[in-house]
Design a protein around this motif. Structure first.
Motif, PDB file in Angstrom:
ATOM      1  N   VAL A   1       0.849  -1.196   0.000  1.00 46.95           N
ATOM      2  CA  VAL A   1       0.000   0.000   0.000  1.00 46.95           C
ATOM      3  C   VAL A   1       0.879   1.238   0.000  1.00 46.95           C
ATOM      4  O   VAL A   1       2.024   1.215   0.452  1.00 46.95           O
TER       5      VAL A   1
ATOM      6  N   ASP B   1      -3.992   5.106  -1.302  1.00 42.99           N
ATOM      7  CA  ASP B   1      -4.734   3.851  -1.159  1.00 42.99           C
ATOM      8  C   ASP B   1      -5.709   3.922   0.016  1.00 42.99           C
ATOM      9  O   ASP B   1      -5.551   4.724   0.946  1.00 42.99           O
ATOM     10  N   ASN B   2      -6.712   3.050  -0.041  1.00 39.24           N
ATOM     11  CA  ASN B   2      -7.701   2.938   1.026  1.00 39.24           C
ATOM     12  C   ASN B   2      -8.025   1.465   1.256  1.00 39.24           C
ATOM     13  O   ASN B   2      -7.825   0.634   0.370  1.00 39.24           O
TER      14      ASN B   2
ATOM     15  N   VAL C   1      -4.509  -0.830   4.530  1.00 36.44           N
ATOM     16  CA  VAL C   1      -4.031   0.441   5.061  1.00 36.44           C
ATOM     17  C   VAL C   1      -4.304   0.498   6.561  1.00 36.44           C
ATOM     18  O   VAL C   1      -3.459   0.942   7.348  1.00 36.44           O
TER      19      VAL C   1
END
Length: 206
Positions: free
Chosen positions: A4, A8-9, A13
């Motif tokens: 990640v 990013d989500n 994360v």
């Protein structure tokens, strides 16, 4: 492990943020990889000898989870004799109610299975604080369990001398209280100092 990076989500994360918070990052675990998370990742990478690129890839994940950047760096385990020799040469003393070093006796103070990083951390603390250090708890049975426990070589207890207490509270960041009420202070390295009733409980994460 999912790689990640900023922008990013998601759950990966969140996992990275949770791991970073173990080292005192103080991030909201919201699953959003923003500027704050990016800065904490880069800081963590720098302190662990990794490329500070802000990308949580395999090497950074390994360091986050194990507290080591890989190889034997910090992760090696010492014997009683090795640790005792290291502490003696650094001028660090130790004591126990049973005056013994049997790991399977809670009245003893044992260094069997102590992580090299923890021993090195104690020596660094001694040199930085210029205080007399006396270890009252090591890897012996009888302490709380968990991954980052005494038994697994991550923790040492120290006598709470005025010199040591003043150094810890004056040098490291107050980071709240533990569930048992112990005041917590976190070093930039991520090591955590907890003021228990009769000693300083120190978790050496690096």
């Amino acid at each position: 492990m999912v790689t990640v990076r900023k922008g990013d989500n998601g759950s990966a994360v969140k996992a990275a943020q949770t791991q970073l918070n173990r080292y005192g990052a103080g991030l909201a675990v919201d699953g959003a990889f923003g500027d704050g998370t990016d800065a904490k990742v880069r800081s963590f990478q720098s302190s662990h000898g990794l490329d500070a690129d802000g990308i949580v890839g395999p090497d950074t994940w390994r360091a986050l989870v194990t507290g080591s950047s890989g190889g034997t760096g910090g992760g090696g385990l010492l014997t009683q004799a090795q640790a005792a020799s290291l502490f003696t040469s650094a001028g660090i003393t130790w004591s126990s109610s049973g005056n013994c070093s049997d790991r399977y006796n809670s009245a003893c103070t044992s260094f069997e299975g102590l992580r090299q990083a923890s021993a090195d951390g104690a020596v660094t603390l001694k040199r930085a604080s210029n205080c007399a250090l006396n270890i009252t708890g090591g890897t012996e049975t009888g302490h709380a369990s968990g991954t980052y426990s005494h038994w697994n070589g991550y923790k040492l207890d120290f006598s709470p001398t005025t010199c040591l207490s003043n150094y810890i509270t004056g040098t490291f960041t107050y980071s709240g209280t533990r569930g048992d009420g112990a005041a917590l202070y976190t070093a930039p390295s991520g090591n955590v100092y907890a003021r228990e009733s009769s000693h300083w409980d120190v978790t050496f994460l690096n």
